[in-house]
Design a protein around this motif. Sequence first.
Motif, PDB file in Angstrom:
ATOM      1  N   PHE A 107       0.828  -1.209   0.000  1.00 36.80           N
ATOM      2  CA  PHE A 107       0.000   0.000   0.000  1.00 36.80           C
ATOM      3  C   PHE A 107       0.867   1.266   0.000  1.00 36.80           C
ATOM      4  O   PHE A 107       0.582   2.228  -0.723  1.00 36.80           O
ATOM      5  CB  PHE A 107      -0.926  -0.013   1.216  1.00 36.80           C
ATOM      6  N   VAL A 108       1.942   1.259   0.810  1.00 29.05           N
ATOM      7  CA  VAL A 108       2.837   2.415   0.864  1.00 29.05           C
ATOM      8  C   VAL A 108       3.476   2.663  -0.496  1.00 29.05           C
ATOM      9  O   VAL A 108       3.544   3.805  -0.978  1.00 29.05           O
ATOM     10  CB  VAL A 108       3.912   2.209   1.951  1.00 29.05           C
ATOM     11  N   ARG A 109       3.951   1.574  -1.147  1.00 32.59           N
ATOM     12  CA  ARG A 109       4.563   1.731  -2.470  1.00 32.59           C
ATOM     13  C   ARG A 109       3.551   2.232  -3.491  1.00 32.59           C
ATOM     14  O   ARG A 109       3.852   3.110  -4.309  1.00 32.59           O
ATOM     15  CB  ARG A 109       5.154   0.391  -2.923  1.00 32.59           C
ATOM     16  N   ALA A 110       2.322   1.671  -3.429  1.00 28.87           N
ATOM     17  CA  ALA A 110       1.288   2.107  -4.373  1.00 28.87           C
ATOM     18  C   ALA A 110       0.925   3.573  -4.152  1.00 28.87           C
ATOM     19  O   ALA A 110       0.687   4.321  -5.122  1.00 28.87           O
ATOM     20  CB  ALA A 110       0.049   1.218  -4.225  1.00 28.87           C
ATOM     21  N   THR A 111       0.888   4.001  -2.881  1.00 29.72           N
ATOM     22  CA  THR A 111       0.575   5.393  -2.573  1.00 29.72           C
ATOM     23  C   THR A 111       1.671   6.326  -3.089  1.00 29.72           C
ATOM     24  O   THR A 111       1.399   7.413  -3.633  1.00 29.72           O
ATOM     25  CB  THR A 111       0.401   5.584  -1.058  1.00 29.72           C
ATOM     26  N   ALA A 112       2.939   5.899  -2.935  1.00 36.41           N
ATOM     27  CA  ALA A 112       4.050   6.703  -3.445  1.00 36.41           C
ATOM     28  C   ALA A 112       3.958   6.860  -4.962  1.00 36.41           C
ATOM     29  O   ALA A 112       4.168   7.965  -5.508  1.00 36.41           O
ATOM     30  CB  ALA A 112       5.379   6.067  -3.050  1.00 36.41           C
ATOM     31  N   ASP A 113       3.644   5.761  -5.654  1.00 37.18           N
ATOM     32  CA  ASP A 113       3.483   5.845  -7.109  1.00 37.18           C
ATOM     33  C   ASP A 113       2.324   6.752  -7.483  1.00 37.18           C
ATOM     34  O   ASP A 113       2.404   7.528  -8.457  1.00 37.18           O
ATOM     35  CB  ASP A 113       3.239   4.437  -7.683  1.00 37.18           C
ATOM     36  N   TRP A 114       1.244   6.662  -6.712  1.00 46.02           N
ATOM     37  CA  TRP A 114       0.045   7.481  -6.986  1.00 46.02           C
ATOM     38  C   TRP A 114       0.368   8.970  -6.822  1.00 46.02           C
ATOM     39  O   TRP A 114      -0.041   9.799  -7.643  1.00 46.02           O
ATOM     40  CB  TRP A 114      -1.055   7.041  -6.032  1.00 46.02           C
ATOM     41  N   LEU A 115       1.111   9.308  -5.776  1.00 41.35           N
ATOM     42  CA  LEU A 115       1.504  10.700  -5.563  1.00 41.35           C
ATOM     43  C   LEU A 115       2.463  11.163  -6.666  1.00 41.35           C
ATOM     44  O   LEU A 115       2.383  12.314  -7.132  1.00 41.35           O
ATOM     45  CB  LEU A 115       2.162  10.855  -4.190  1.00 41.35           C
ATOM     46  N   ALA A 116       3.378  10.267  -7.080  1.00 41.38           N
ATOM     47  CA  ALA A 116       4.329  10.632  -8.136  1.00 41.38           C
ATOM     48  C   ALA A 116       3.622  10.895  -9.459  1.00 41.38           C
ATOM     49  O   ALA A 116       4.083  11.693 -10.284  1.00 41.38           O
ATOM     50  CB  ALA A 116       5.365   9.518  -8.303  1.00 41.38           C
ATOM     51  N   LYS A 117       2.483  10.232  -9.643  1.00 37.68           N
ATOM     52  CA  LYS A 117       1.712  10.411 -10.881  1.00 37.68           C
ATOM     53  C   LYS A 117       0.634  11.481 -10.717  1.00 37.68           C
ATOM     54  O   LYS A 117      -0.357  11.492 -11.447  1.00 37.68           O
ATOM     55  CB  LYS A 117       1.062   9.085 -11.277  1.00 37.68           C
ATOM     56  N   LYS A 118       0.835  12.361  -9.711  1.00 36.57           N
ATOM     57  CA  LYS A 118      -0.064  13.493  -9.462  1.00 36.57           C
ATOM     58  C   LYS A 118      -1.500  13.045  -9.197  1.00 36.57           C
ATOM     59  O   LYS A 118      -2.467  13.602  -9.728  1.00 36.57           O
ATOM     60  CB  LYS A 118      -0.010  14.474 -10.631  1.00 36.57           C
ATOM     61  N   LYS A 119      -1.597  12.012  -8.397  1.00 32.79           N
ATOM     62  CA  LYS A 119      -2.886  11.510  -7.902  1.00 32.79           C
ATOM     63  C   LYS A 119      -3.860  11.085  -9.001  1.00 32.79           C
ATOM     64  O   LYS A 119      -5.071  11.318  -8.931  1.00 32.79           O
ATOM     65  CB  LYS A 119      -3.562  12.551  -7.006  1.00 32.79           C
ATOM     66  N   GLN A 120      -3.315  10.464 -10.009  1.00 34.35           N
ATOM     67  CA  GLN A 120      -4.182   9.936 -11.058  1.00 34.35           C
ATOM     68  C   GLN A 120      -4.927   8.703 -10.531  1.00 34.35           C
ATOM     69  O   GLN A 120      -4.330   7.856  -9.869  1.00 34.35           O
ATOM     70  CB  GLN A 120      -3.370   9.555 -12.291  1.00 34.35           C
ATOM     71  N   PRO A 121      -6.233   8.598 -10.818  1.00 35.75           N
ATOM     72  CA  PRO A 121      -7.007   7.437 -10.353  1.00 35.75           C
ATOM     73  C   PRO A 121      -6.412   6.138 -10.913  1.00 35.75           C
ATOM     74  O   PRO A 121      -5.777   6.151 -11.971  1.00 35.75           O
ATOM     75  CB  PRO A 121      -8.408   7.695 -10.905  1.00 35.75           C
ATOM     76  N   PRO A 122      -6.614   5.035 -10.188  1.00 34.83           N
ATOM     77  CA  PRO A 122      -7.369   4.935  -8.928  1.00 34.83           C
ATOM     78  C   PRO A 122      -6.486   5.201  -7.708  1.00 34.83           C
ATOM     79  O   PRO A 122      -5.304   4.886  -7.718  1.00 34.83           O
ATOM     80  CB  PRO A 122      -7.836   3.483  -8.931  1.00 34.83           C
ATOM     81  N   GLU A 123      -7.109   5.776  -6.664  1.00 33.83           N
ATOM     82  CA  GLU A 123      -6.375   6.020  -5.428  1.00 33.83           C
ATOM     83  C   GLU A 123      -6.246   4.713  -4.643  1.00 33.83           C
ATOM     84  O   GLU A 123      -7.213   3.982  -4.483  1.00 33.83           O
ATOM     85  CB  GLU A 123      -7.114   7.049  -4.577  1.00 33.83           C
ATOM     86  N   PRO A 124      -5.041   4.387  -4.171  1.00 32.10           N
ATOM     87  CA  PRO A 124      -4.873   3.147  -3.394  1.00 32.10           C
ATOM     88  C   PRO A 124      -5.717   3.169  -2.118  1.00 32.10           C
ATOM     89  O   PRO A 124      -5.893   4.222  -1.497  1.00 32.10           O
ATOM     90  CB  PRO A 124      -3.375   3.134  -3.051  1.00 32.10           C
ATOM     91  N   THR A 125      -6.220   2.035  -1.748  1.00 33.25           N
ATOM     92  CA  THR A 125      -7.007   1.939  -0.513  1.00 33.25           C
ATOM     93  C   THR A 125      -6.220   1.161   0.532  1.00 33.25           C
ATOM     94  O   THR A 125      -5.538   0.173   0.203  1.00 33.25           O
ATOM     95  CB  THR A 125      -8.340   1.221  -0.769  1.00 33.25           C
TER      96      THR A 125
END
Length: 548
Positions: A107-125
């Motif tokens: 989850f932490v890694r997925a969240t880091a990737d999500w933030l790096a991609k400027k919060k593009q969906p889907p947001e990790p849960t």
Amino acid sequence: MIDLEDELTAKGSPIKVAFVGENGSGKSRRLKQLHDSLRVKGVRALLIPADRHIQGNIMERAFQHAPNIDDVVSTTPTVSIDLNFQNLLLQVVLSLASEDTKAYDDFVRATADWLAKKKQPPEPTPPEEKVPPFLNSLGEIIGHKVTIQGGRPAFGRGGPTMSLAVTVDGTEQSINALSDGEKQILLFAIFLLQKPQQELILLVDEPELHLNEARCINLWEKIEDYLPNVSFVYATHSLLFATRPSIRRLYVVERGSADLEVSRAEDIPDATLRRIIGARIQILRTDAFPVFCEDDAQRSLIIDLFQNDQIEPVLAGNWETVRSAVASDAALTGYLLGKVTKCGIIDRDFHSEEKLNGMEGLGVFALPFSESESVILHPNVALPTLSRFGLTLSYDAYAQVLAGAAQKSLPRSMQLLSRQVGQDYPVKISYDHDQHIVRNISFKVDDNAEQYFKNAARQMFKAIEENDTSHILALFKGKDLYRHTRNILKEVHRVDLPEVPAQLYTTMKNLGNLRDHLLSIPELSDLKIKVLKFLASSTSVVVVPNPK
């Protein structure tokens, strides 16, 4: 009649079976023969024999050799089952903790990737943890909160170590404070809940070992609830356990005779009853009149409510066993009690009024509130008690607290309501079939089920909206209400009540005037009068209501 082995092995149709008989009748041998026959056929089956012992501290090390459930129940087992379950606890919890850690890292890694991609969906849960629900399940089964001592496993030179703790009457204690019977149930639960959705046939010899009958029924039924795809086959001396409503097939085993299958419509022969009962069941012979009840909380309430009224509460386990005990064969009742009894008290829970009225005709009366724990939350009891804790609240202010607790209890109460409706109004299935194919399957839900569910849910919403204390106590689960009420009082008013309702009940009793407060509740006074009138009308014993 369908062959027992065929019914046990039918896909998607788990059942409960009981063999009952006296010592030496051959129950254990019959159970082992059934187990061996199933294993030869390649069926996943596990036999728990009667010669089991729980010894020493339950604190485990070096868990490499703990039994895995798939190994134990496979057709060619790689290990033999050790019923002390050495190291099992540590293996299971550490395995779940490892899965939790991996899921959180992902989850932490997925969240880091999500933030790096400027919060593009889907947001990790965030992942759902596995250890806390597992411990909660164990706690619900044995009736005490279960935690890891120190909060987490410890790691040292000899490898990881860990001990469980239980909270009894608000005090955290070592798991070794449990009775031998409770320890074995806990260890069975740890073992079996590794895979709660598994399909398995579990054969248990003497489920009542180290347990009184009421506790035995309560604990095993909770394990049954957590294992919906498991068929249970028991060999027991206990008639109450063997004749539970959930037991589909009952066999009486007698030395030198073929097993006698007894249908629900038949009575067990008197001579057989006498031999089975023997000295196994304590005969209650007192001057007081026995009234069956579900648990210790109800028993305490009955003792205080019917003080000096010739009433003796007798634990039965749950509402179904109370009803069964009250409606039991007169011969069995006479052997057990030496007198006729036709009365019981149960929690209201989520039973319909129609169902409760029908049970009253048998002599089974429901409390006016959801559970016995609900009574201590009634304003007539709670407000004087809170004042002893230094908190003075008006009736309206307390009603708002109770409504807030009900709002927090709503999701679980709705879930329990839906479960009860499903039990009271089962789905009707119709179909056609030939030798190999099933056709034209249709499912029909009773119209009354939908109407009852809607009406009950509407009453819940209305009770919260109107701060209606009586209906809140009747419609919402008492233990949940207590937990949320306690939290609100602690957070808002800085009053810290005991964590366990039974402990608060004892505190109230020690403070004095509890019985006066109970009798000031109109619904409880009405219940008392109703029960005493029923007893007076159904027995030659004269029951004189005590005005106080």
